[in-house]
Design a protein around this motif. Structure first.
Motif: not given
Lengths: 369, 512, 376
Positions: B54, B70, B340-341, B345-346, B348-349, B392, B394-396
């Motif tokens: 939206h 909507r 992605l598969s 490992v989406p 995890l960092s 950084n 540490d992001v996923l």
């Protein structure tokens, strides 16, 4: 996130306040109370009420006692198969330190109570139907032999064959089926009480006695009972916990009579009578011991004399003639008077039967056709 | 007359302004091409039109009346339908059932199948979709499945059709069919918005081109006839980029990687039949083919993931056997086809993802304990050297854009010593500049004298990247050639099995 | 310096951890509120109930000991469930594994008479733990080799083990003098020492804490833990890069079974002192709730088991001092599972709140005019 921290803090604060503020309230043991009319305080625990059986009966005993004696009580329920919870609960009462006696009803609460009793030697515990040995534990239970004795007498009269108009018998050879759950002293005592009762009036009856090997095995109980009925048994009884359901089912299917050890398994159309152990009497006795300062450590067994054991005929579809009831009353009286002592073990039966015999015909009871 | 117009649409996601006051207008019977890199905001804009998001600000008009969309159902009721990149079909159902699901014509409480069939059949005939409504979707090719998706929209009386990356999974022939279909639809008055970053197709079919960059509308009045690919790419990226991918292999050495007698049978079906090929050091060998012709099995076999009926792999003249672990540790690194598969490992960092496959190398683990400092340093190196855009390490992994995810996977594969790079669909769904970067990395790797095995559904990519091409059809290599010896159209014929195997003396050419 | 880096936690990790804590905290609070409403509808005062619970749980040293002793079995089953769940295995078999642990603990504790105190304690725990490990390994074998569903298998095994335990407690191993189905009391030498006198709290709790810390260390600092995290989050990616999920299934099942059975043995060697039919029933299933509330993190499980310990210890007080049915504590535990396993509920509530908050500033675009005015 800030909010979360605030909530956690608030929670911890509240906990802290409670932690600090409460002990004072509990540190008032009963003995410190001013002299004069001191009300006895009792803590009561049992299994979950509403079972239409054992626990409700015990509760009824507490209510009866309330009518008879002056005391205050608190109560709680706990599953007696959960020793950890049982101990925690009883421990809580003991720690409160304000109760003159903690009365606990049920089997298997001996170990948890022992553990608590060791830590609180000044606290009095009264157990009903659990048995152990400690200086501050009083155990109240039934004389197992007397629970089934009167049922045995009735069975003996019926199997003699004089009342086929009241109780239908399929054949002339008197045979009774009896199953017990486990081969232990208590169970053997119950069995010998029943057998002695039968042979007291009718020594010729054969009783087929089987150990099922468990208290939760209706299948085996039914199998054994069905087999006995096929061999000619007209009365089937036993003391094997849930196995009673198996016995009852076998009776229903094959048309035999059943004697239960609990009102909850009594079937009014198929039951001859019920061998009652009145837990409410036990609770009453326990309260009495607490209120009248009759606490005595050790095991106290009660039987027919105190009304703890009884034959249950209420609601049974069968209508027994007066002479049978008279005969039962006479037997009851002679046990009350101490003239008749029931045997405690199967090995004693033969000698007991040789020494004790009741000629039921003196009451007009028809022994045989 | 404008069928849809969007005014001053602004959408703010936490931390970023995805769309900044963007206007869009779409005429009746117009094909509008929405161009832009990943993250430019084109999907967000379309998701707003389709009711998934939206807008924070702005208004939408449909046929000059203001509307509040909507949820997707609102959009569908207006006649705005979207065909997603990933098809939403039930494979076990027939085409008919898939199309009518959710909008079944009713006969009392029952589905009026006759009516449904007639309507669907009518649509198929009208637009020359060439489908049988009673065939199960699981038996259809990707292109045909896409047609079912479009039919689904048409069945719901779509006035506006949004196509999200419609050509990403199609063969050249299928692309032509799709473009033709779109022209048919235009003729019947349907308006189409096509989201893409394939410039060639845009030029071929669009009436008007609109370019978004970083959430800002750059131009929306480009006529295809007035522009060219270079200009469009420039507009999209903001700087000019090199679109001519091909770089000649300079130092082709001896055979580094060789596969012999590879055959795979799955559930009684021959998926690969006697595959043989060699990769020389310093050479890219590409595989072209329509998806589902054995590429997946081929990739699994040569990375040790599957155990074929028969296969001999020689790495630098030594036999290579074992499972995925052994292949990896002998230096056959893998950039899998599905990021992605298989690749990440989406949840995890980046650190955890960066050492996937390296996790028991000495730098990452000592005595069974993970070496966090070394891993952090390794991850930083990957991020730096491959230009992965991330706040950084540490992001996923799921927080990264597709292009950056792919860069991370490439970085992981190439940051440690290796001999062979097996790379599949390296730029699928990735924007132009990230693609360019990844291609460059693959070339650099080759030029270090390593072997590269490239599989891609994008024929352009394989055609331009490869030094040697294998065409896979029905589990067999039907053609082995130098790309420049054939046109893409000719290759397409091989890919579809229209032209038979020509005798390319494999051994002779490979040994020279 | 080096050490600091070793336990270094980045901002991102904090954020994610806080998010998880928030889900758990909100789930817990929501459950308490909902159950409070139920209590209120049933005609009791929820405030009075909760106050007497918390009061009861923290009124004295022994009552705090009760909190921890109630938390002990849940700590073990919670850890057992959590570790298996990290590779996405649903080991509902912890119920049966714990029971067999309790049974084997009772057997070894009673029949082994030649060992001195400490070795006997550990020997008993070890054998019990290994029993659970073997059982869990069997489930793993059926799953990996035969493709069986571990949930169904372990549910079936739970029934089988319950009956085995029941049979042994009723039959061959039944104590001589007893009214219920239970074995003899184990040897003094096998009993764990009391941590607080006049309580049920034993050193078993410390063992649980130790295991939680070891598991947390394994998950965070070892290659095995890394592989578990990979396989649990994306099995296919793991296998693509040489991490075999099946091997990790075995390992996770083994750890899970060991910890569950160890918990059973610690109950036998602690407050129960014997194997009693049905005495450890239910802890396994409650462990699922504990693990969920602890976000499947060993350190989280320490906290969640503590919270449940408070609830359960408090419930005894409620049971003792009021007429309120104390079973509502079980309802709280179940509600927690519902919320934690469906965090979307929480997120949507959060969203709703946010929307309400931002409802006012939404009109802002209508009034950008005043700003230039101020500049003038």
């Amino acid at each position: 996130m800030k909010k979360l921290v605030m909530i956690v803090l608030a929670l911890m604060l509240t906990l802290g306040v409670f932690a600090c503020s409460t002990p004072a309230a509990n540190n008032t043991p009963a003995s410190n109370e001013p002299e004069g009319k001191k009300t006895v305080k009792i803590a009561y625990t049992s299994g979950k009420k509403g079972d239409n059986g054992y626990n409700d009966e015990a509760w009824q005993g507490l209510m009866e006692a309330k009518e008879m004696y002056d005391f205050e009580y608190v109560s709680a329920e706990v599953d007696n198969t959960d020793p950890v919870a049982t101990e925690a609960l009883i421990r809580g009462y003991a720690e409160d330190g304000v109760y003159d006696a903690i009365i606990s009803v049920g089997t298997g609460i001996d170990t948890p109570t022992m553990a608590v009793a060791k830590d609180y030697p000044d606290q009095k515990f009264i157990l009903i139907d659990s048995y152990c040995d400690a200086p501050n534990i009083m155990c109240i239970g039934a004389i197992s032999a007397e629970q089934a004795f009167l049922s045995g007498v009735l069975s003996g009269i019926i199997t003699a064959g004089g009342y086929t108009d009241v109780v239908k018998m399929s054949n002339d050879t008197p045979l009774i089926s009896y199953c017990i759950g486990m081969d232990n002293p208590d169970q053997r005592a119950g069995a010998s009480g029943y057998m002695a009762g039968v042979k007291y009036v009718n020594p010729d009856v054969e009783i087929r006695y089987t150990v099922i090997g468990g208290f939760a095995d209706p299948v085996t109980a039914k199998e054994v009972t069905s087999n006995n009925i096929a061999l000619g048994a007209d009365i089937c009884t036993g003391n094997c916990g849930a196995g009673a359901l198996g016995i009852l089912e076998a009776c229903k299917e094959n048309g035999a009579y059943f004697i239960s050890t609990s009102p909850s398994t009594t079937d009014y159309d198929f039951s001859l009578c019920t061998s009652l152990k009145l837990t409410n009497v036990g609770v009453r006795l326990a309260v009495q011991a607490a209120v009248e300062n009759k606490f005595e450590a050790g095991t106290h067994r009660n039987g027919i004399a105190s009304g703890y054991c009884e034959i249950g005929l209420d609601g049974i579809a069968l209508q027994y003639p007066q002479e049978i009831l008279d005969c039962l009353e006479a037997v009851r009286q002679s046990i009350k008077d101490g003239k008749l002592v029931t045997p405690d073990d199967l090995t004693q039966i033969d000698s007991w039967v040789a020494a004790n015999h009741l000629d039921a015909t003196q009451f007009g009871v028809k022994m045989g056709k | 007359m404008q069928i849809v117009s969007m005014h001053n649409i602004t959408k703010i996601f936490p931390g970023t302004k995805a769309l900044d006051s963007v206007n869009l207008s779409l005429g009746e019977g117009e094909i509008l091409s929405l161009l832009g890199e990943n993250g430019a905001g084109k999907s967000t804009l379309m998701n707003i039109l389709y009711g998934i998001h939206h807008p924070d600000e702005g208004e939408i008009f449909f046929r000059e009346k203001q509307v509040d969309i909507r949820k997707p159902m609102d959009a569908i009721h207006l006649g705005i339908c979207m065909v997603h990149q990933h098809f939403m079909l039930v494979p076990a159902f027939s085409i008919l059932d898939n199309i009518i699901a959710g909008a079944e014509p009713k006969f009392g409480p029952l589905i009026d199948r006759k009516k449904a069939y007639d309507r669907v059949k009518g649509l198929i005939d009208k637009f020359h979709f060439n489908l049988d409504p009673n065939v199960k979707v699981s038996e259809l090719s990707v292109g045909e499945q896409q047609r079912v998706e479009i039919l689904k929209a048409l069945y719901r009386d779509a006035k506006v059709l949004i196509l999200d990356e419609p050509t990403a999974v199609l063969t050249p022939g299928e692309v032509d069919d799709l473009l033709e279909m779109m022209r048919n639809l235009r003729r019947s008055g349907t308006s189409i918005i096509i989201i893409t970053h394939k410039l060639r197709e845009t030029l071929a079919v669009a009436d008007r081109i609109m370019v978004l960059r970083n959430g800002v509308l750059i131009r929306d009045d480009i006529k295809p006839e007035d522009t060219n690919i270079e200009e469009l790419a420039h507009l999209m990226v903001g700087h000019s980029i090199n679109l001519d991918l091909h770089r000649e292999a300079e130092h082709v050495g001896e055979v580094g990687f060789e596969v012999r007698d590879l055959s795979i049978t799955e559930n009684g079906v021959q998926k690969l039949n006697n595959i043989n090929f060699k990769i020389h050091k310093g050479e890219i060998v590409g595989v072209a083919g329509v998806e589902g012709n054995g590429q997946t099995q081929l990739l699994e076999a040569i990375t040790g993931l599957a155990s074929p009926d028969s296969m001999t792999v020689m790495l630098n003249g030594e036999p290579l056997t074992g499972d995925a672990y052994s292949f990896l540790h002998r230096g056959v690194v893998h950039v899998p086809e599905d990021r992605l598969s298989m690749g990440l490992v989406p949840d995890l960092s980046l650190k955890d993802n960066a050492i996937l496959g390296h996790h028991d190398k000495p730098f990452a683990a000592k005595h069974g304990l993970v070496q966090k400092e070394n891993i952090a340093a390794f991850t930083e190196k990957c991020i730096r050297e491959f230009n992965v855009k991330t706040p950084n390490s540490d992001v996923l992994a799921r927080a990264l854009s597709g292009g950056n995810q792919q860069k991370l996977i490439m970085a992981r594969a190439l940051s440690e010593e290796s001999e062979v790079l097996v790379v599949a669909q390296p730029t699928r769904g990735i924007d132009v500049s990230a693609s360019e970067y990844i291609h460059e990395q693959i070339f650099q790797y080759r030029d270090k004298g390593k072997c590269v095995f490239l599989v891609s559904a994008d024929l352009d990519e394989v055609y331009q990247m490869s030094d040697r091409l294998l065409v896979l059809f029905n589990g067999e290599i039907v053609l082995e050639c130098k790309p420049q010896d054939y046109t893409k159209e000719e290759l397409g014929e091989f890919m579809l099995g229209a032209r038979k195997k020509e005798s390319i003396p494999f051994a002779k050419e490979a040994d020279d | 310096m080096n050490k600091k880096k070793f336990f270094h936690i980045s901002r991102e990790q904090w954020k994610r951890a806080l998010n998880k804590v928030m889900v758990s905290a909100v789930s817990f609070i929501a459950s308490i509120v909902i159950v409070g409403i139920v209590i209120w509808i049933s005609g009791y005062s929820p405030i009075e109930t909760y106050v007497s619970m918390v009061k009861g749980a923290f009124r004295s040293q022994t009552s705090i000991a009760l909190v921890f002793s109630e938390a002990t079995p849940l700590l073990f089953t919670g850890l057992a469930f959590a570790i298996a769940f990290r590779v996405r295995l649903v080991n509902v078999g912890i119920e049966g594994q714990m029971m067999m642990g309790a049974l084997v603990g009772a057997i070894v504790g009673h029949f082994v008479t030649f060992l001195p105190h400490i070795p006997h304690v550990f020997f008993t725990m070890l054998i019990a733990g290994l029993t659970g490990m073997v059982i869990a390994l069997f489930i793993g074998f059926l799953k990996v080799k035969l493709g069986a569903n571990e949930v169904i298998i372990s549910m079936m095994l739970n029934s089988i083990f319950t009956y085995i335990g029941s049979y042994l407690a009723n039959g061959p191993l039944r104590a001589k003098v007893t009214g219920v189905a239970q074995t003899e009391i184990i040897q003094e030498t096998a009993l764990l020492s009391k941590l607080v006198p006049k309580s049920q709290l034993t050193t078993g709790y410390l063992i649980g804490l130790f295991i939680a810390i070891v598991l947390a260390f394994i998950l965070d600092q070892t290659v095995l833990g890394y592989k578990i995290r990979i396989a649990g989050n994306n099995r296919i990616a793991g296998e693509t890069y040489g991490i075999k999920a099946t091997k990790l299934y075995y390992i996770a099942f083994m750890i899970s079974g060991f910890v569950a059975a160890l918990g059973g043995s610690i109950m036998t060697q602690g407050p129960i002192t014997r194997f009693s039919d049905g005495a450890v029933a239910g802890y396994g299933f409650q462990g699922i709730s504990v693990a969920a509330l602890g976000a499947y993190n060993p350190l989280g499980v320490i906290f969640s088991s503590f919270l449940y310990g408070v609830l359960r210890a408090g419930s005894y007080t409620v049971n003792r001092t009021t007429n309120i049915p104390y079973e509502f504590v079980d309802v709280i535990q179940v509600m927690v599972v519902v919320f934690v396993s469906a965090p979307q509920i929480i997120f949507s509530v959060k969203k709703w709140f946010k929307k309400r908050k931002t409802a006012k500033p939404k009109h802002l675009p209508d009034s950008p005019a005043p700003a230039p005015d101020q500049n003038q």
